[in-house]
Design a protein around this motif. Structure first.
Motif, PDB file in Angstrom:
ATOM      1  N   GLN A   1      16.188  15.781  -4.928  1.00  0.00           N
ATOM      2  CA  GLN A   1      15.061  15.758  -3.918  1.00  0.00           C
ATOM      3  C   GLN A   1      14.468  13.898  -4.210  1.00  0.00           C
ATOM      4  O   GLN A   1      14.782  13.764  -5.033  1.00  0.00           O
ATOM      5  N   PRO A   2      13.899  13.472  -3.893  1.00  0.00           N
ATOM      6  CA  PRO A   2      13.309  11.820  -3.200  1.00  0.00           C
ATOM      7  C   PRO A   2      12.172  12.299  -4.805  1.00  0.00           C
ATOM      8  O   PRO A   2      11.589  12.952  -5.056  1.00  0.00           O
ATOM      9  N   GLN A   3      12.510  10.798  -5.428  1.00  0.00           N
ATOM     10  CA  GLN A   3      11.269  11.048  -7.150  1.00  0.00           C
ATOM     11  C   GLN A   3      10.799  10.024  -6.942  1.00  0.00           C
ATOM     12  O   GLN A   3      10.781   8.463  -6.244  1.00  0.00           O
ATOM     13  N   VAL A   4       9.609   9.871  -7.371  1.00  0.00           N
ATOM     14  CA  VAL A   4       8.490   8.617  -7.484  1.00  0.00           C
ATOM     15  C   VAL A   4       8.937   7.219  -7.844  1.00  0.00           C
ATOM     16  O   VAL A   4       9.794   7.832  -9.449  1.00  0.00           O
ATOM     17  N   SER A   5       9.335   6.280  -7.738  1.00  0.00           N
ATOM     18  CA  SER A   5      10.072   5.668  -8.055  1.00  0.00           C
ATOM     19  C   SER A   5       8.384   5.144  -9.582  1.00  0.00           C
ATOM     20  O   SER A   5       7.367   4.675  -9.569  1.00  0.00           O
ATOM     21  N   ALA A   6       9.510   4.427 -10.819  1.00  0.00           N
ATOM     22  CA  ALA A   6       8.150   3.819 -12.007  1.00  0.00           C
ATOM     23  C   ALA A   6       7.717   3.108 -11.479  1.00  0.00           C
ATOM     24  O   ALA A   6       6.040   2.373 -11.766  1.00  0.00           O
ATOM     25  N   GLN A   7       8.137   1.690 -10.626  1.00  0.00           N
ATOM     26  CA  GLN A   7       6.930   0.501 -10.283  1.00  0.00           C
ATOM     27  C   GLN A   7       7.279   0.889  -9.251  1.00  0.00           C
ATOM     28  O   GLN A   7       8.197   0.033  -7.913  1.00  0.00           O
ATOM     29  N   VAL A   8       5.815   0.789  -8.399  1.00  0.00           N
ATOM     30  CA  VAL A   8       5.545   0.905  -7.167  1.00  0.00           C
ATOM     31  C   VAL A   8       4.943  -0.715  -7.038  1.00  0.00           C
ATOM     32  O   VAL A   8       4.358  -0.924  -7.364  1.00  0.00           O
ATOM     33  N   ASP A   9       5.881  -0.901  -6.268  1.00  0.00           N
ATOM     34  CA  ASP A   9       5.744  -2.341  -5.231  1.00  0.00           C
ATOM     35  C   ASP A   9       4.860  -2.794  -4.103  1.00  0.00           C
ATOM     36  O   ASP A   9       4.851  -3.786  -4.380  1.00  0.00           O
ATOM     37  N   ASN A  10       3.902  -2.037  -3.966  1.00  0.00           N
ATOM     38  CA  ASN A  10       3.389  -2.046  -2.789  1.00  0.00           C
ATOM     39  C   ASN A  10       1.920  -1.699  -3.031  1.00  0.00           C
ATOM     40  O   ASN A  10       1.400  -0.411  -4.208  1.00  0.00           O
ATOM     41  N   ASP A  11       0.748  -1.750  -2.532  1.00  0.00           N
ATOM     42  CA  ASP A  11      -0.428  -1.217  -2.627  1.00  0.00           C
ATOM     43  C   ASP A  11      -1.359  -0.963  -0.874  1.00  0.00           C
ATOM     44  O   ASP A  11      -1.232  -1.614  -0.381  1.00  0.00           O
ATOM     45  N   VAL A  12      -1.541   0.844  -1.402  1.00  0.00           N
ATOM     46  CA  VAL A  12      -1.838   1.208   0.235  1.00  0.00           C
ATOM     47  C   VAL A  12      -3.070   1.454  -0.116  1.00  0.00           C
ATOM     48  O   VAL A  12      -2.889   2.723  -1.410  1.00  0.00           O
ATOM     49  N   SER A  13      -4.191   2.038   0.484  1.00  0.00           N
ATOM     50  CA  SER A  13      -5.264   2.518   0.227  1.00  0.00           C
ATOM     51  C   SER A  13      -5.434   3.095   1.746  1.00  0.00           C
ATOM     52  O   SER A  13      -5.170   2.708   2.570  1.00  0.00           O
ATOM     53  N   GLY A  14      -6.175   4.293   1.344  1.00  0.00           N
ATOM     54  CA  GLY A  14      -6.806   4.383   2.862  1.00  0.00           C
ATOM     55  C   GLY A  14      -5.992   5.679   3.727  1.00  0.00           C
ATOM     56  O   GLY A  14      -6.492   6.511   4.314  1.00  0.00           O
ATOM     57  N   LEU A  15      -4.665   6.275   2.880  1.00  0.00           N
ATOM     58  CA  LEU A  15      -3.995   7.325   3.855  1.00  0.00           C
ATOM     59  C   LEU A  15      -5.731   8.760   3.370  1.00  0.00           C
ATOM     60  O   LEU A  15      -6.425   8.465   1.908  1.00  0.00           O
ATOM     61  N   PRO A  16      -5.328   9.573   3.763  1.00  0.00           N
ATOM     62  CA  PRO A  16      -6.153  10.921   3.653  1.00  0.00           C
ATOM     63  C   PRO A  16      -6.406  11.586   2.375  1.00  0.00           C
ATOM     64  O   PRO A  16      -4.674  11.535   2.092  1.00  0.00           O
ATOM     65  N   ASN A  17      -7.151  12.185   2.032  1.00  0.00           N
ATOM     66  CA  ASN A  17      -6.532  12.833   0.350  1.00  0.00           C
ATOM     67  C   ASN A  17      -5.850  14.105   1.074  1.00  0.00           C
ATOM     68  O   ASN A  17      -5.329  14.657   1.114  1.00  0.00           O
ATOM     69  N   GLY A  18      -4.932  13.960  -0.631  1.00  0.00           N
ATOM     70  CA  GLY A  18      -3.932  14.638  -1.021  1.00  0.00           C
ATOM     71  C   GLY A  18      -2.405  14.674  -0.415  1.00  0.00           C
ATOM     72  O   GLY A  18      -1.576  14.146  -0.910  1.00  0.00           O
ATOM     73  N   PHE A  19      -2.547  12.868   0.175  1.00  0.00           N
ATOM     74  CA  PHE A  19      -1.156  12.465   0.252  1.00  0.00           C
ATOM     75  C   PHE A  19      -0.562  11.605  -1.018  1.00  0.00           C
ATOM     76  O   PHE A  19      -1.843  10.619  -1.666  1.00  0.00           O
ATOM     77  N   HIS A  20       0.649  12.009  -1.611  1.00  0.00           N
ATOM     78  CA  HIS A  20       1.277  10.389  -3.010  1.00  0.00           C
ATOM     79  C   HIS A  20       2.605  10.246  -2.010  1.00  0.00           C
ATOM     80  O   HIS A  20       3.391  10.788  -1.243  1.00  0.00           O
ATOM     81  N   LEU A  21       2.582   9.033  -2.366  1.00  0.00           N
ATOM     82  CA  LEU A  21       4.121   8.631  -2.481  1.00  0.00           C
ATOM     83  C   LEU A  21       5.038   9.564  -3.104  1.00  0.00           C
ATOM     84  O   LEU A  21       4.937   9.773  -4.307  1.00  0.00           O
ATOM     85  N   LEU A  22       6.140   9.056  -2.722  1.00  0.00           N
ATOM     86  CA  LEU A  22       7.419   9.883  -2.802  1.00  0.00           C
ATOM     87  C   LEU A  22       8.351   8.808  -3.281  1.00  0.00           C
ATOM     88  O   LEU A  22       9.035   8.412  -4.113  1.00  0.00           O
ATOM     89  N   ARG A  23       8.506   7.633  -2.260  1.00  0.00           N
ATOM     90  CA  ARG A  23       9.419   6.316  -2.600  1.00  0.00           C
ATOM     91  C   ARG A  23       9.158   5.728  -1.499  1.00  0.00           C
ATOM     92  O   ARG A  23       8.621   5.241  -0.253  1.00  0.00           O
ATOM     93  N   SER A  24       9.801   4.003  -1.986  1.00  0.00           N
ATOM     94  CA  SER A  24       9.161   3.642  -1.673  1.00  0.00           C
ATOM     95  C   SER A  24      10.999   1.722  -0.901  1.00  0.00           C
ATOM     96  O   SER A  24      10.611   1.775  -2.373  1.00  0.00           O
ATOM     97  N   VAL A  25      11.105   1.389  -0.483  1.00  0.00           N
ATOM     98  CA  VAL A  25      12.186   0.989  -0.450  1.00  0.00           C
ATOM     99  C   VAL A  25      12.052  -0.410   0.681  1.00  0.00           C
ATOM    100  O   VAL A  25      11.262  -0.391   1.890  1.00  0.00           O
ATOM    101  N   GLN A  26      12.680  -2.083   1.018  1.00  0.00           N
ATOM    102  CA  GLN A  26      12.950  -2.461   1.359  1.00  0.00           C
ATOM    103  C   GLN A  26      14.173  -2.774   1.985  1.00  0.00           C
ATOM    104  O   GLN A  26      15.193  -2.079   1.495  1.00  0.00           O
ATOM    105  N   ARG A  27      13.932  -2.406   3.595  1.00  0.00           N
ATOM    106  CA  ARG A  27      14.777  -2.268   4.674  1.00  0.00           C
ATOM    107  C   ARG A  27      15.360  -3.759   5.339  1.00  0.00           C
ATOM    108  O   ARG A  27      14.408  -3.830   5.939  1.00  0.00           O
TER     109      ARG A  27
END
Length: 319
Positions: free
Chosen positions: A212-238
């Motif tokens: 299962q995807p895990q939340v990274s301890a070091q999240v190198d992005n900043d996103v605000s304005g998502l609907p209530n209840g959403f949380h980050l699972l993973r963030s990658v550069q592709r």
């Protein structure tokens, strides 16, 4: 003299809370049965004015689970699961692509394994009873607490908690997508040959060791304005396909039910692409500009909500 009335009041207040917890436990049982219950049956998948029919067989538990679903109309294709491994099989590339699309929505396993945070964004209600595939079932509705998400209505077989029917409803109450068994036996074939592929073309969707995807301890992005209840699972550069010098930030969010992918790339000068479209059933895509970025969101949310979501986001990538 006031002790007995006070105790009565506490008992009355505790009863609804206990009942609500029983409902959420039932939903957890529905999620588990959707993934693990042995079965042998046929179901219909209705969406966008189209109808597909699949036969599914399943047997075993956990890593020993064997499952195979076979299309009965349209391009010949198979989707086979062994434990966590998921693969598509077909006689040619065109049919294999159709199998990949079908694998986006694997009924009856539409609910997530982790249900711990789903009650933050949804309420759960009993809404009656019905009869599906000659079996009585109880109707449950998982309703969002806003109009930015779908309602999921399920008809649950009482003995096993298996969902016999699942309907995705728009904020207006319209059926967007529907899965329903037409016949079902709640035991699966024991013969291993029932789970073997018949076609040679193969595409591995998920390896057996996938976690299962895990939340990274070091999240190198900043996103605000998502609907209530959403949380980050993973963030990658592709890197973009065929564009080795150009990359895109891919972030995956969830509210416990919805999976939302957000792609952020540097916007070409002068380009302001804005559009939305349906990809498959309840899954939609929206693309729009924001400052120096081009944002693309993909997820099982209503199409108007997807575009509204993009317009409300604030993104600031850290170097």
């Amino acid at each position: 003299m006031r002790v007995i009335p006070l105790i009565n009041l506490m008992v009355v207040a505790a009863a609804p809370a206990a009942h609500a917890e029983d409902d959420w436990q039932l939903l957890r049982n529905v999620a588990a049965a959707g993934r693990q219950q042995a079965l042998n049956g046929t179901y219909l998948h209705q969406m966008n004015g189209t109808l597909e029919t699949f036969h599914i067989v399943r047997e075993g538990q956990g890593d020993a689970t064997r499952e195979k679903r076979t299309s009965l109309d349209g391009p010949s294709r198979e989707i086979i699961r062994k434990g966590n491994e998921l693969a598509c099989f077909a006689p040619d590339k065109k049919a294999l692509n159709a199998a990949k699309i079908s694998a986006m929505r694997l009924f009856p396993a539409l609910l997530p394994e982790d249900m711990s945070e789903i009650n933050q964004s949804y309420s759960l209600k009993h809404v009656g009873s019905d009869r599906v595939a000659q079996r009585d079932c109880s109707l449950l509705e998982l309703r969002p607490k806003d109009r930015q998400r779908y309602t999921l209505r399920m008809c649950v077989e009482p003995l096993t908690s298996l969902p016999l029917k699942m309907v995705t409803l728009s904020p207006k109450g319209e059926a967007v997508e529907q899965f329903t068994f037409t016949d079902i036996d709640l035991t699966g074939p024991k013969d291993k040959r029932a789970y073997r592929p018949k076609f040679s073309q193969k595409f591995l969707l998920r390896p057996g060791g996938a976690s299962q995807p895990q939340v990274s301890a070091q999240v190198d992005n900043d996103v605000s304005g998502l609907p209530n209840g959403f949380h980050l699972l993973r963030s990658v550069q592709r890197s973009l396909p065929g564009q080795a010098g150009k990359s895109v930030r891919h972030m995956v969010y969830s509210d416990g039910l919805v999976m939302l992918s957000l792609f952020v790339e540097t916007q070409p000068e002068g380009a302001r692409l804005e559009r939305s479209s349906n990809l498959h059933g309840a899954i939609n895509m929206a693309t729009g500009p924001q400052g120096s970025y081009q944002l693309t969101a993909v997820g099982d949310m209503p199409e108007p909500a997807m575009m509204g979501l993009l317009k409300g986001l604030k993104v600031s990538l850290k170097p």
